[in-house]
Write a protein that holds these residues in place. Structure first.
Motif, PDB file in Angstrom:
ATOM      1  N   PHE A  18      33.210  41.399  52.754  1.00  0.00           N
ATOM      2  CA  PHE A  18      33.706  40.602  51.632  1.00  0.00           C
ATOM      3  C   PHE A  18      32.612  40.395  50.590  1.00  0.00           C
ATOM      4  N   GLU A  19      31.396  40.196  51.040  1.00  0.00           N
ATOM      5  CA  GLU A  19      30.275  40.031  50.114  1.00  0.00           C
ATOM      6  C   GLU A  19      30.112  41.282  49.251  1.00  0.00           C
ATOM      7  N   LYS A  20      30.193  42.470  49.880  1.00  0.00           N
ATOM      8  CA  LYS A  20      30.097  43.718  49.119  1.00  0.00           C
ATOM      9  C   LYS A  20      31.236  43.830  48.109  1.00  0.00           C
ATOM     10  N   THR A  21      32.428  43.416  48.536  1.00  0.00           N
ATOM     11  CA  THR A  21      33.598  43.481  47.653  1.00  0.00           C
ATOM     12  C   THR A  21      33.404  42.595  46.423  1.00  0.00           C
ATOM     13  N   LEU A  22      32.934  41.383  46.629  1.00  0.00           N
ATOM     14  CA  LEU A  22      32.778  40.436  45.518  1.00  0.00           C
ATOM     15  C   LEU A  22      31.630  40.829  44.600  1.00  0.00           C
ATOM     16  N   ILE A  23      30.554  41.341  45.149  1.00  0.00           N
ATOM     17  CA  ILE A  23      29.439  41.815  44.323  1.00  0.00           C
ATOM     18  C   ILE A  23      29.890  42.993  43.467  1.00  0.00           C
ATOM     19  N   SER A  24      30.638  43.913  44.084  1.00  0.00           N
ATOM     20  CA  SER A  24      31.160  45.065  43.348  1.00  0.00           C
ATOM     21  C   SER A  24      32.089  44.623  42.225  1.00  0.00           C
ATOM     22  N   LEU A  25      32.903  43.604  42.499  1.00  0.00           N
ATOM     23  CA  LEU A  25      33.809  43.069  41.488  1.00  0.00           C
ATOM     24  C   LEU A  25      33.027  42.526  40.289  1.00  0.00           C
ATOM     25  N   ALA A  26      31.962  41.800  40.551  1.00  0.00           N
ATOM     26  CA  ALA A  26      31.144  41.228  39.467  1.00  0.00           C
ATOM     27  C   ALA A  26      30.494  42.304  38.608  1.00  0.00           C
ATOM     28  N   ARG A  27      30.296  43.483  39.162  1.00  0.00           N
ATOM     29  CA  ARG A  27      29.611  44.562  38.441  1.00  0.00           C
ATOM     30  C   ARG A  27      30.559  45.466  37.658  1.00  0.00           C
ATOM     31  N   GLN A  28      31.861  45.209  37.718  1.00  0.00           N
ATOM     32  CA  GLN A  28      32.838  46.043  37.022  1.00  0.00           C
ATOM     33  C   GLN A  28      32.893  45.677  35.539  1.00  0.00           C
ATOM     34  N   ASP A  29      32.261  46.493  34.737  1.00  0.00           N
ATOM     35  CA  ASP A  29      32.189  46.222  33.290  1.00  0.00           C
ATOM     36  C   ASP A  29      33.556  46.314  32.617  1.00  0.00           C
ATOM     37  N   SER A  30      34.485  47.043  33.221  1.00  0.00           N
ATOM     38  CA  SER A  30      35.800  47.240  32.598  1.00  0.00           C
ATOM     39  C   SER A  30      36.689  46.004  32.700  1.00  0.00           C
ATOM     40  N   LEU A  31      36.305  45.048  33.536  1.00  0.00           N
ATOM     41  CA  LEU A  31      37.104  43.842  33.729  1.00  0.00           C
ATOM     42  C   LEU A  31      36.538  42.666  32.942  1.00  0.00           C
ATOM     43  N   SER A  32      37.438  41.869  32.372  1.00  0.00           N
ATOM     44  CA  SER A  32      37.002  40.644  31.706  1.00  0.00           C
ATOM     45  C   SER A  32      36.600  39.625  32.763  1.00  0.00           C
ATOM     46  N   PHE A  33      35.852  38.623  32.339  1.00  0.00           N
ATOM     47  CA  PHE A  33      35.421  37.587  33.283  1.00  0.00           C
ATOM     48  C   PHE A  33      36.623  36.859  33.881  1.00  0.00           C
ATOM     49  N   ILE A  34      37.660  36.639  33.085  1.00  0.00           N
ATOM     50  CA  ILE A  34      38.852  35.938  33.577  1.00  0.00           C
ATOM     51  C   ILE A  34      39.529  36.741  34.685  1.00  0.00           C
ATOM     52  N   LYS A  35      39.626  38.071  34.481  1.00  0.00           N
ATOM     53  CA  LYS A  35      40.244  38.923  35.510  1.00  0.00           C
ATOM     54  C   LYS A  35      39.392  38.972  36.777  1.00  0.00           C
ATOM     55  N   LYS A  36      38.078  38.966  36.604  1.00  0.00           N
ATOM     56  CA  LYS A  36      37.189  38.941  37.768  1.00  0.00           C
ATOM     57  C   LYS A  36      37.417  37.678  38.586  1.00  0.00           C
ATOM     58  N   CYS A  37      37.537  36.553  37.900  1.00  0.00           N
ATOM     59  CA  CYS A  37      37.769  35.284  38.595  1.00  0.00           C
ATOM     60  C   CYS A  37      39.119  35.276  39.301  1.00  0.00           C
ATOM     61  N   LYS A  38      40.132  35.845  38.656  1.00  0.00           N
ATOM     62  CA  LYS A  38      41.464  35.898  39.255  1.00  0.00           C
ATOM     63  C   LYS A  38      41.441  36.717  40.536  1.00  0.00           C
ATOM     64  N   LYS A  39      40.760  37.871  40.496  1.00  0.00           N
ATOM     65  CA  LYS A  39      40.660  38.725  41.679  1.00  0.00           C
ATOM     66  C   LYS A  39      39.827  38.040  42.768  1.00  0.00           C
ATOM     67  N   ALA A  40      38.771  37.340  42.365  1.00  0.00           N
ATOM     68  CA  ALA A  40      37.929  36.643  43.337  1.00  0.00           C
ATOM     69  C   ALA A  40      38.724  35.552  44.049  1.00  0.00           C
ATOM     70  N   ARG A  41      39.553  34.827  43.300  1.00  0.00           N
ATOM     71  CA  ARG A  41      40.394  33.800  43.926  1.00  0.00           C
ATOM     72  C   ARG A  41      41.374  34.423  44.910  1.00  0.00           C
ATOM     73  N   MET A  42      41.947  35.575  44.538  1.00  0.00           N
ATOM     74  CA  MET A  42      42.885  36.267  45.415  1.00  0.00           C
ATOM     75  C   MET A  42      42.201  36.675  46.724  1.00  0.00           C
ATOM     76  N   ILE A  43      40.966  37.175  46.604  1.00  0.00           N
ATOM     77  CA  ILE A  43      40.198  37.565  47.782  1.00  0.00           C
ATOM     78  C   ILE A  43      39.947  36.355  48.678  1.00  0.00           C
ATOM     79  N   MET A  44      39.507  35.265  48.071  1.00  0.00           N
ATOM     80  CA  MET A  44      39.140  34.083  48.837  1.00  0.00           C
ATOM     81  C   MET A  44      40.345  33.360  49.439  1.00  0.00           C
ATOM     82  N   GLU A  45      41.537  33.664  48.926  1.00  0.00           N
ATOM     83  CA  GLU A  45      42.746  33.066  49.484  1.00  0.00           C
ATOM     84  C   GLU A  45      43.355  33.896  50.608  1.00  0.00           C
ATOM     85  N   SER A  46      42.804  35.072  50.861  1.00  0.00           N
ATOM     86  CA  SER A  46      43.327  35.919  51.937  1.00  0.00           C
ATOM     87  C   SER A  46      43.049  35.282  53.294  1.00  0.00           C
ATOM     88  N   LYS A  47      43.875  35.606  54.267  1.00  0.00           N
ATOM     89  CA  LYS A  47      43.754  35.016  55.592  1.00  0.00           C
ATOM     90  C   LYS A  47      42.388  35.322  56.210  1.00  0.00           C
TER      91      LYS A  47
END
Length: 328
Positions: free
Chosen positions: A259-288
């Motif tokens: 999960f740490e690798k996933t979230l770090i990779s998400l933060a490094r995606q230049d093609s995504l806006s900060f808002i979309k990064k946060c939305k995806k991060a919340r989705m990850i953190m809400e997973s079982k």
């Protein structure tokens, strides 16, 4: 024991390391082997190297296929294997001369045999080389302790000897929709189909190239892959009667690392806006899987970093990770 061994090598753009790998297999002291080279759509000279070796050694079989990933390459190799036993070798790794001989010598029916691994880095000497004066012995490991040995090579298919009839009769294969933990999933499936335990040969016979440019271990998994791998490990814990606090803690550490690798990779995606990064991060953190494993943390000594993961502060974590990215 006399038996034919099929050694399956998945290959993708491996021209810089392939000759070393194939040569180590061709020169095995045990001769009753076939070497199945599966070229998985390489765009370099890997196929030509395979064909050259095949002309020189009749034990080599070359399969050329469209790119489908390492799991599909291994699965095709399994389907073409004519040996009584299966072994796997990655194209950037290589093996000691007595690899096949020693593995066959120490094999015991209805157990999974694994050997020690020697680790190397490019342009550097061995990281940990205990092969000199190494005490060679067999350790019998209960399946209930399987997670304790993951980082010692249990999660890999490449340092093991598999009986092909067990693989074929039980439909064991590498899951082609999974690129996180697919190796461990194969090993776990095999363990479920044998009544014996794990037989650990403490002799370094397989040499692992730790920093291969093509290594899948350097790719960050998508969070649904984390969830799938979490389910595989949880099911194995139940199947192997390993339901104790220590084993669940180990599972949580493994899953949180991914999960740490996933979230770090998400933060490094230049093609995504900060808002979309946060939305995806919340989705990850809400997973079982994340909800269950997050209190174990990432193992970092940075208390703020740990707190952000454990308390599931998605927006704050993204700010922190994006700041780290820009500061480098």
């Amino acid at each position: 024991m006399k038996a034919k061994i099929s050694i399956i090598v998945p290959i993708y753009n491996a021209e810089t390391t392939l000759e070393r790998c194939i040569s180590s297999l061709v020169h095995q002291s045990y001769k009753d082997i076939e070497i199945i080279l599966v070229n998985d759509g390489s765009q370099d000279h890997s196929l030509q190297i395979c064909e050259r070796f095949a002309k020189e050694d009749s034990r080599i079989i070359v399969i050329d296929k469209e790119n489908g990933g390492v799991s599909s390459a291994r699965n095709i190799g399994i389907s073409k294997a004519g040996g009584e036993f299966l072994m796997f070798c990655d194209s950037d790794d290589w093996v000691k001369r007595d690899y096949c001989k020693d593995m066959l010598q120490y094999y015991s029916d209805d157990q999974l045999l694994m050997c020690d691994i020697e680790i190397k880095e490019k342009d550097r000497k061995k990281i940990t080389d205990q092969s000199i004066d190494q005490e060679i012995y067999i350790e019998e490991i209960s399946k209930s302790n399987f997670l304790e040995y993951k980082d010692r090579g249990l999660g890999l298919p490449t340092n093991k000897l598999f009986k092909k009839s067990i693989v074929i009769e039980n439909g064991i294969c590498f899951p082609e929709t999974l690129f996180l933990g697919e190796d461990f999933a194969f090993v776990i499936s095999y363990l479920k189909c044998i009544s014996g335990h794990i037989r650990y040969l403490h002799k370094k016979l397989y040499i692992y190239q730790a920093d291969s440019a093509e290594s899948l271990s350097k790719k960050a998994p998508f969070y649904r892959q984390n969830e799938q791998f979490y389910n595989i490990l949880t099911d194995a814990i139940i199947s192997f009667n390993a339901q104790n606090e220590e084993t669940y803690h180990l599972r949580n550490k493994i899953i949180m690392y991914d999960f740490e690798k996933t979230l770090i990779s998400l933060a490094r995606q230049d093609s995504l806006s900060f808002i979309k990064k946060c939305k995806k991060a919340r989705m990850i953190m809400e997973s079982k899987a994340y909800q269950v494993c997050c209190q174990t943390g990432t193992g970092s000594s940075n208390l703020l970093y740990e707190w952000l993961y454990k308390t599931k502060k998605a927006e704050l974590l993204m700010i922190y990770l994006c700041f780290l990215k820009k500061s480098r």
